[in-house]
Design a protein around this motif. Structure first.
Motif, PDB file in Angstrom:
ATOM      1  N   ILE A 255      -5.716   3.286  -0.221  1.00  0.00           N
ATOM      2  CA  ILE A 255      -5.160   2.071   0.052  1.00  0.00           C
ATOM      3  C   ILE A 255      -5.584   2.136   1.310  1.00  0.00           C
ATOM      4  N   GLN A 256      -5.854   1.485   2.452  1.00  0.00           N
ATOM      5  CA  GLN A 256      -6.466   1.610   4.013  1.00  0.00           C
ATOM      6  C   GLN A 256      -4.695   0.611   4.079  1.00  0.00           C
ATOM      7  N   ALA A 257      -5.294   1.867   5.497  1.00  0.00           N
ATOM      8  CA  ALA A 257      -3.620   0.975   7.024  1.00  0.00           C
ATOM      9  C   ALA A 257      -4.059   0.562   7.841  1.00  0.00           C
ATOM     10  N   GLY A 258      -3.972  -0.611   8.551  1.00  0.00           N
ATOM     11  CA  GLY A 258      -3.527  -0.877   9.499  1.00  0.00           C
ATOM     12  C   GLY A 258      -2.646  -0.665  10.729  1.00  0.00           C
ATOM     13  N   VAL A 259      -2.274  -1.550  10.629  1.00  0.00           N
ATOM     14  CA  VAL A 259      -0.496  -1.169  10.831  1.00  0.00           C
ATOM     15  C   VAL A 259       0.619  -0.585   9.646  1.00  0.00           C
ATOM     16  N   GLY A 260       0.316  -0.712   8.292  1.00  0.00           N
ATOM     17  CA  GLY A 260       0.879  -0.468   7.753  1.00  0.00           C
ATOM     18  C   GLY A 260       0.748  -1.327   6.263  1.00  0.00           C
ATOM     19  N   SER A 261       1.336  -3.066   7.112  1.00  0.00           N
ATOM     20  CA  SER A 261       1.648  -3.539   5.893  1.00  0.00           C
ATOM     21  C   SER A 261       1.224  -3.886   4.955  1.00  0.00           C
ATOM     22  N   LEU A 262      -0.206  -3.806   4.568  1.00  0.00           N
ATOM     23  CA  LEU A 262      -0.531  -3.970   3.113  1.00  0.00           C
ATOM     24  C   LEU A 262      -0.508  -2.847   2.413  1.00  0.00           C
ATOM     25  N   ALA A 263      -0.839  -1.330   3.668  1.00  0.00           N
ATOM     26  CA  ALA A 263      -0.572  -0.272   2.269  1.00  0.00           C
ATOM     27  C   ALA A 263       1.122  -0.017   1.904  1.00  0.00           C
ATOM     28  N   GLY A 264       1.574  -0.158   2.735  1.00  0.00           N
ATOM     29  CA  GLY A 264       3.599  -0.518   2.054  1.00  0.00           C
ATOM     30  C   GLY A 264       3.688  -1.845   1.168  1.00  0.00           C
ATOM     31  N   SER A 265       3.352  -2.503   1.270  1.00  0.00           N
ATOM     32  CA  SER A 265       3.371  -3.896   0.105  1.00  0.00           C
ATOM     33  C   SER A 265       3.333  -2.790  -0.981  1.00  0.00           C
ATOM     34  N   VAL A 266       1.949  -2.308  -1.301  1.00  0.00           N
ATOM     35  CA  VAL A 266       1.205  -2.111  -1.983  1.00  0.00           C
ATOM     36  C   VAL A 266       1.889  -0.903  -2.985  1.00  0.00           C
ATOM     37  N   GLN A 267       2.294  -0.029  -2.110  1.00  0.00           N
ATOM     38  CA  GLN A 267       2.798   1.673  -1.963  1.00  0.00           C
ATOM     39  C   GLN A 267       4.164   0.805  -2.908  1.00  0.00           C
ATOM     40  N   GLY A 268       4.837   0.444  -2.005  1.00  0.00           N
ATOM     41  CA  GLY A 268       7.029  -0.106  -2.603  1.00  0.00           C
ATOM     42  C   GLY A 268       5.973  -1.130  -3.710  1.00  0.00           C
ATOM     43  N   TYR A 269       5.588  -1.689  -3.817  1.00  0.00           N
ATOM     44  CA  TYR A 269       5.416  -2.858  -5.330  1.00  0.00           C
ATOM     45  C   TYR A 269       5.439  -1.535  -6.508  1.00  0.00           C
ATOM     46  N   PHE A 270       4.316  -0.675  -6.493  1.00  0.00           N
ATOM     47  CA  PHE A 270       3.990   0.511  -7.108  1.00  0.00           C
ATOM     48  C   PHE A 270       4.855   0.963  -7.446  1.00  0.00           C
ATOM     49  N   ALA A 271       5.907   1.473  -6.303  1.00  0.00           N
ATOM     50  CA  ALA A 271       7.151   2.412  -6.564  1.00  0.00           C
ATOM     51  C   ALA A 271       8.326   2.037  -6.928  1.00  0.00           C
ATOM     52  N   SER A 272       8.434   0.968  -7.052  1.00  0.00           N
ATOM     53  CA  SER A 272       9.293  -0.479  -7.576  1.00  0.00           C
ATOM     54  C   SER A 272       9.657  -0.116  -8.945  1.00  0.00           C
ATOM     55  N   ILE A 273       8.301  -0.445  -9.577  1.00  0.00           N
ATOM     56  CA  ILE A 273       8.025  -0.775 -10.721  1.00  0.00           C
ATOM     57  C   ILE A 273       7.971   0.431 -11.571  1.00  0.00           C
ATOM     58  N   PHE A 274       7.428   1.911 -11.076  1.00  0.00           N
ATOM     59  CA  PHE A 274       7.373   3.348 -11.955  1.00  0.00           C
ATOM     60  C   PHE A 274       8.560   4.320 -11.490  1.00  0.00           C
ATOM     61  N   GLY A 275       8.543   3.975 -10.522  1.00  0.00           N
ATOM     62  CA  GLY A 275       9.396   4.727 -10.036  1.00  0.00           C
ATOM     63  C   GLY A 275       9.001   6.447  -9.383  1.00  0.00           C
ATOM     64  N   ALA A 276       9.575   7.433  -9.907  1.00  0.00           N
ATOM     65  CA  ALA A 276       8.994   8.787  -9.878  1.00  0.00           C
ATOM     66  C   ALA A 276       7.829   9.080 -10.927  1.00  0.00           C
ATOM     67  N   SER A 277       7.478   8.381 -11.430  1.00  0.00           N
ATOM     68  CA  SER A 277       6.102   8.523 -12.756  1.00  0.00           C
ATOM     69  C   SER A 277       4.922   7.042 -11.750  1.00  0.00           C
ATOM     70  N   ARG A 278       5.279   7.382 -10.682  1.00  0.00           N
ATOM     71  CA  ARG A 278       4.186   6.192  -9.399  1.00  0.00           C
ATOM     72  C   ARG A 278       2.922   6.869  -9.651  1.00  0.00           C
ATOM     73  N   PRO A 279       2.135   5.717  -9.354  1.00  0.00           N
ATOM     74  CA  PRO A 279       0.699   7.063  -9.397  1.00  0.00           C
ATOM     75  C   PRO A 279       1.043   7.113  -7.814  1.00  0.00           C
ATOM     76  N   ILE A 280      -0.501   8.669  -7.631  1.00  0.00           N
ATOM     77  CA  ILE A 280      -0.323   8.883  -6.679  1.00  0.00           C
ATOM     78  C   ILE A 280      -1.080   8.542  -5.436  1.00  0.00           C
ATOM     79  N   THR A 281      -0.111   8.705  -4.144  1.00  0.00           N
ATOM     80  CA  THR A 281      -1.154   7.378  -3.567  1.00  0.00           C
ATOM     81  C   THR A 281      -1.432   8.412  -1.783  1.00  0.00           C
ATOM     82  N   ALA A 282      -2.944   7.997  -1.846  1.00  0.00           N
ATOM     83  CA  ALA A 282      -3.504   8.365  -0.486  1.00  0.00           C
ATOM     84  C   ALA A 282      -3.679   6.805   0.485  1.00  0.00           C
ATOM     85  N   VAL A 283      -3.246   6.862   1.447  1.00  0.00           N
ATOM     86  CA  VAL A 283      -3.533   6.073   2.928  1.00  0.00           C
ATOM     87  C   VAL A 283      -4.096   6.399   3.494  1.00  0.00           C
ATOM     88  N   VAL A 284      -5.552   5.880   3.832  1.00  0.00           N
ATOM     89  CA  VAL A 284      -7.021   5.558   4.105  1.00  0.00           C
ATOM     90  C   VAL A 284      -6.829   4.856   5.630  1.00  0.00           C
TER      91      VAL A 284
END
Length: 414
Positions: free
Chosen positions: A235-264
């Protein structure tokens, strides 16, 4: 020395410890967001493209690209955040919950009379400002948009076409944000910005929630492809709002089994990467003009909320040269075999350029190992914009601007 990207791991992301709370990006909250977006006549989920030939070439099980060039006819995802934030703001003015209003209800004469005349203002490289200006136009309100130095004239004309005022300033992005905020204070306008400062948190939070409609759609579409959960997200980042939104959504759904995420990020505006590199959890800033091809990511000051989510939950942070964004544009625009074509702009295509570079460059095996990328990986990518600057798109895809063999700078590996 690697000419194209540098990276830093985030080892504490998988540690069991207190983390930033994600309830505002949880399933129930984002259902409210999607229900509001569904009231728009223009709403339709954007396509998720399965790039099976590209996945085979990269040596992974699947690559799935969410194509935001179809969003509301505005060629970028940003409208999701601005429209939801404006909806929430207006609902509050009316003393209502967001679930009690629709986009059409906000356009009625009775509601217009209650609300009066409102001017919304923002700073933008183009996509966010166009979304805010479009929403204001649809609701019979006014918008004033400030753009950083070097912004595309075509993007400004698209904003002006909504009836908004738009100005290209001689400021960088972060200073243009301060200009918008100061003029709003003087004139009684409403700032619609996706970054946070003291006393200004609600609207940026609502914008992040608005972006999560895209993530929720992608998860549903993956399941239709037989994928219950992506193993990886780039996921790409400017100020990090998009990246934080996507990361936060998937982390809230999957918890510890969330996808491995790379911020670009682009190397010339890599405030999130520099914040992670510092290792103390505190955000860092980048100054100057930040003249990267990735105009939508040319932001030097992290959104503190987005940063906290990324610091607590993301696995790696990558800073890359402009040539990888250009490479991603060419890859998606000239697909292998029967893969669908995706028209992706500079900020939209960078993650696919980075992914393919990591998978095909043997010097980057340490990154593959760090991210556990292998033949079982199923990777979700967000192409966040189409050709919002058509001239530059052709310069890159047709004429070979920013060639892969001639990156602009030497980037040391971390």
């Amino acid at each position: 020395m690697n000419k194209r990207l540098k990276w830093v791991a985030n080892p504490h992301a998988r540690q069991d410890r207190d983390k930033f709370p994600l309830h505002f990006l949880g399933r129930e909250e984002i259902k409210k967001v999607r229900d509001f977006h569904r009231t728009f006549p223009q709403y339709d989920p954007t396509p998720l493209r399965s790039m099976s030939e590209l996945a085979a070439y990269a040596g992974v099980a699947g690559i799935y690209v969410k194509d935001e060039s179809y969003r509301f006819g505005l060629n970028a995802f940003k409208v999701l955040g601005g429209t939801y934030a404006i909806g929430k703001y207006l609902a509050g003015r009316l003393g209502l919950d967001i679930s009690e209003i629709s986009f059409d209800s906000l356009k009625t004469g009775e509601v217009r009379e209650k609300l009066g005349n409102i001017t919304f203002t923002t700073a933008t490289d183009g996509n966010h400002g166009r979304g805010v200006a479009w929403a204001a136009q649809q609701l019979g309100q006014k918008a004033v948009v400030y753009m950083p130095v070097g912004s595309s004239l075509i993007r400004m004309k698209n904003i002006l076409a909504t009836g908004a005022e738009a100005y290209i300033t001689d400021l960088n992005y972060d200073d243009a944000v301060r200009l918008a905020a100061e003029n709003a204070r003087k004139s009684g306008w409403v700032v619609v910005q996706d970054t946070v400062w003291e006393g200004y948190e609600d609207i940026p939070t609502w914008i992040m929630q608005g972006y999560a409609t895209m993530a929720a759609e992608a998860l549903e579409q993956l399941k239709q492809c037989g994928v219950d959960r992506p193993t990886h997200i780039f996921i790409q980042a400017g100020v990090g709002s998009l990246a934080g939104s996507v990361q936060g959504y998937f982390a809230s759904i999957f918890g510890a089994s969330r996808p491995i995420t790379a911020v670009v990020e682009p190397e010339k505006a890599d405030c999130i990467y520099r914040s992670a590199l510092a290792g103390d959890g505190k955000p860092r800033k980048v100054g100057g003009n930040m003249n990267t091809i990735m105009a939508g990511l040319a932001c030097g000051e992290p959104n503190p909320i987005g940063w906290r989510i990324l610091w607590d939950y993301s696995d790696a942070f990558i800073s890359c040269s402009d040539c990888l964004a250009a490479k991603g544009m060419r890859i998606l625009g000239n697909p292998l075999g029967g893969d669908p074509r995706v028209v992706s702009g500079e900020s939209g295509a960078v993650t696919i350029g980075v992914l393919i570079e990591i998978m095909k460059n043997e010097n980057l095996k340490p990154v593959r190992d760090l991210l556990k990328l292998d033949r079982n990986s199923k990777i979700l990518i967000f192409s966040t914009e189409g050709d919002t600057d058509p001239v530059n798109y052709r310069d890159v895809v047709w004429d070979g601007k920013y060639p892969s063999f001639d990156c602009e700078s030497e980037l040391p590996e971390e």
